[in-house]
Structures are given as C-alpha cells and as structure tokens.
Design an enzyme around this catalytic site. Structure first.
Site, PDB file in Angstrom:
ATOM      1  N   PHE A   2     -32.778  26.734 -10.280  1.00 22.17           N
ATOM      2  CA  PHE A   2     -32.535  28.057  -9.914  1.00 22.17           C
ATOM      3  C   PHE A   2     -32.466  29.229 -10.856  1.00 22.17           C
ATOM      4  O   PHE A   2     -32.443  28.798 -12.075  1.00 22.17           O
ATOM      5  CB  PHE A   2     -31.056  27.949  -8.886  1.00 22.17           C
ATOM      6  CG  PHE A   2     -31.115  26.679  -8.256  1.00 22.17           C
ATOM      7  CD1 PHE A   2     -31.355  26.777  -6.958  1.00 22.17           C
ATOM      8  CD2 PHE A   2     -30.483  25.614  -8.390  1.00 22.17           C
ATOM      9  CE1 PHE A   2     -31.365  25.987  -5.669  1.00 22.17           C
ATOM     10  CE2 PHE A   2     -30.559  24.409  -7.690  1.00 22.17           C
ATOM     11  CZ  PHE A   2     -30.924  24.802  -6.253  1.00 22.17           C
ATOM     12  N   SER A  47     -34.041  22.069  -1.587  1.00 24.15           N
ATOM     13  CA  SER A  47     -32.782  22.047  -2.754  1.00 24.15           C
ATOM     14  C   SER A  47     -32.339  23.752  -2.127  1.00 24.15           C
ATOM     15  O   SER A  47     -33.106  24.739  -2.254  1.00 24.15           O
ATOM     16  CB  SER A  47     -32.994  21.943  -3.873  1.00 24.15           C
ATOM     17  OG  SER A  47     -33.209  20.614  -4.192  1.00 24.15           O
ATOM     18  N   CYS A  54     -26.489  22.267  -6.291  1.00 23.28           N
ATOM     19  CA  CYS A  54     -27.572  21.954  -5.778  1.00 23.28           C
ATOM     20  C   CYS A  54     -27.351  21.110  -4.537  1.00 23.28           C
ATOM     21  O   CYS A  54     -27.068  19.829  -4.557  1.00 23.28           O
ATOM     22  CB  CYS A  54     -28.498  21.276  -6.639  1.00 23.28           C
ATOM     23  SG  CYS A  54     -30.241  21.077  -6.294  1.00 23.28           S
ATOM     24  N   THR A  56     -29.082  19.336  -0.641  1.00 23.88           N
ATOM     25  CA  THR A  56     -30.220  18.905  -0.133  1.00 23.88           C
ATOM     26  C   THR A  56     -30.054  19.325   1.491  1.00 23.88           C
ATOM     27  O   THR A  56     -29.444  19.065   2.304  1.00 23.88           O
ATOM     28  CB  THR A  56     -30.715  17.569  -0.070  1.00 23.88           C
ATOM     29  OG1 THR A  56     -30.778  17.435  -1.470  1.00 23.88           O
ATOM     30  CG2 THR A  56     -32.032  17.176   0.546  1.00 23.88           C
ATOM     31  N   ALA A  70     -21.395  14.730  -1.292  1.00 22.85           N
ATOM     32  CA  ALA A  70     -20.866  13.390  -1.593  1.00 22.85           C
ATOM     33  C   ALA A  70     -19.485  13.489  -2.029  1.00 22.85           C
ATOM     34  O   ALA A  70     -18.943  14.587  -2.730  1.00 22.85           O
ATOM     35  CB  ALA A  70     -21.925  12.897  -2.624  1.00 22.85           C
ATOM     36  N   HIS A 108     -25.973  21.884 -11.268  1.00 29.03           N
ATOM     37  CA  HIS A 108     -25.116  20.833 -11.590  1.00 29.03           C
ATOM     38  C   HIS A 108     -23.650  21.378 -11.966  1.00 29.03           C
ATOM     39  O   HIS A 108     -23.609  21.819 -13.470  1.00 29.03           O
ATOM     40  CB  HIS A 108     -25.807  19.890 -12.546  1.00 29.03           C
ATOM     41  CG  HIS A 108     -26.941  19.317 -11.865  1.00 29.03           C
ATOM     42  ND1 HIS A 108     -27.907  18.811 -12.760  1.00 29.03           N
ATOM     43  CD2 HIS A 108     -27.679  19.220 -10.714  1.00 29.03           C
ATOM     44  CE1 HIS A 108     -28.995  18.465 -12.112  1.00 29.03           C
ATOM     45  NE2 HIS A 108     -28.842  18.665 -10.802  1.00 29.03           N
ATOM     46  N   THR A 154     -23.005  37.661 -17.376  1.00 28.64           N
ATOM     47  CA  THR A 154     -22.899  37.856 -18.740  1.00 28.64           C
ATOM     48  C   THR A 154     -21.465  37.575 -19.089  1.00 28.64           C
ATOM     49  O   THR A 154     -20.530  38.323 -18.639  1.00 28.64           O
ATOM     50  CB  THR A 154     -23.586  39.148 -19.140  1.00 28.64           C
ATOM     51  OG1 THR A 154     -24.931  39.163 -18.806  1.00 28.64           O
ATOM     52  CG2 THR A 154     -23.346  39.355 -20.720  1.00 28.64           C
TER      53      THR A 154
END
Length: 236
Positions: A2, A47, A54, A56, A70, A108, A154
């Site tokens: 991404f 995704s 991330c 699905t 999960a 992640h 930033t």
C-alpha cells in the site's frame, strides 16, 4: 503493498465472532459499508488495508465488503476494539498505475500506540503517541515516515527511551480524510514503521557479523579507536 494514502473512510456495519472449530479459528468477521468508491474493480481475494491492517476480501457487493480477522491480528492491532458504527481508514492495494505519494506500506502492524496528547496548532492538530512496544522507536526518526491506522504521516518530533514517544501533525485537509483526527487521548492506533529502517538495521548487523572472521568485532575496534582518540585529545 500500500501507499499509506487513505482512499476513503468506511463504516463497520456488522461484527460476527467466528466458530473456533471452523476455518475462522475463533476470529472475527467484519462487514464494512460505505465502501462503494473502492469496490468498482474489486475481486474476491483482493487485499484492502483496514486501519493499516492488510485483510482479504471474502465477500462484497456494490457498497460493502466482508473480511475475516484472525485471533493473532486481533491481539496485535486495534481491530478488536471496533464496534458497529466505528469508522475505519480504507485503501486498496497498489496497482502498476498507482502514484506513490506516501511510502511503501505492507499492512503488517508492528504495534499499537496510545494517544497521550492532542495539541491544536492553528488549524492543525499535533498528536503525540506512546507505543506499547518501545522497541519500535529505533525505527522512528524525525522527518521520517510512520503509518498510523494505515495513513502515511511525517514524524515531527521523537523522544527515545522506555517512556519514549513521537509526534505527527495533521493539517486541516488530512483531518477530513483519516479517522485519527476524531480520536481522543487514551485511544489506540495501529502502527507500522518504515520498513527501510528494518532492512538497514539487518544489513548493518550482518556486515559486522560477517566481517569479524573470528577476530575482534570490527565495531568494537571502531569504538576503541574513537575512545583512544578522545582520550588523547583530552590529554592535550
């Protein structure tokens, strides 16, 4: 992959706990609505970044989509605190024609952080974050990138150490485009640090380990040399 440029803000319309004995493994299924702007080219298995995580796509229609979360993801992110009506940042995975206006974001989450202060600065807002895992602070540098709930921002200030923190500033335009602006002191955000820092750290560590060749570590030699030079300079 991404960019950290949030496309739209979606709304959690349903949450469903999955059967521990089934394929869901006891996680949660989320249905996110108000997502029509990013579903025109959607496919099953795509995704989508949801608050920087991330996930699905398992089902979708013209205005909403479903994802499974999960148990491990629930433990490591703020997705477990979502409720019906919660707003979330959404971004589709990059395509070959995507403009890279933010930075490379994997989706992640490294840790979560709590908001410790929100300070107005003209029409901007300065947010200070304290991470649950202080170890991530070594990858956060002033003027570098950090991903907050999927938004590439930033770093304006950083304080290292066990009680360390960092700050980002949200200008008026960004406040309208991300969910962070509506959060308050004590709320939690998902954090992904810039992956470049991790690669550099591993490469440097590997270089010194490989170059030692069973003798004194090169880093130790460098430190000793600097100490000797400093002592000689003080002696003069």
């Amino acid at each position: 992959m991404f960019t950290g440029l949030v496309e739209i803000i979606g709304t959690v319309s349903t949450l469903e706990e999955l059967d521990k004995t089934g394929s869901g493994g006891g996680g949660t299924s989320l249905t996110i609505s108000d997502a029509q702007d990013i579903l025109g080219d959607a496919n099953l298995g795509d995704s989508i970044s949801v608050n920087g995580t991330c996930l699905t796509v398992t089902q979708f229609d013209k205005t909403s989509f479903k994802v499974g979360v999960a148990p491990e993801t629930l433990r490591r992110t703020n997705l477990g605190s979502l409720k019906k009506g919660s707003n979330v940042n959404l971004e589709r995975a990059v395509s070959a024609s995507t403009r890279m206006g933010g930075h490379f974001v994997q989706g992640h989450v490294d840790t979560i952080a709590s908001i410790v202060s929100v300070t107005p600065d003209g029409n901007a807002l300065t947010f200070r974050f304290k991470p649950r895992d202080p170890a991530v602070l070594r990858y956060i540098v002033e003027k570098g990138y950090v991903t907050i709930d999927g938004a590439s921002l930033t770093v304006t200030k950083v304080q290292d150490g066990p009680e360390g923190w960092w700050e980002v500033m949200l200008i008026a335009y960004t406040q309208e485009k991300v969910v962070t602006a509506a959060k308050r002191v004590g709320d939690h955000v998902n954090v992904e640090v810039d992956q470049v820092g991790k690669y550099v750290e591993k490469s440097v560590a590997g270089y010194f380990e490989g170059a030692a060749n069973g003798e004194f570590a090169i880093l130790e030699k460098m430190v000793n040399k600097l100490v000797d030079e400093r002592l000689q300079a003080l002696g003069k």
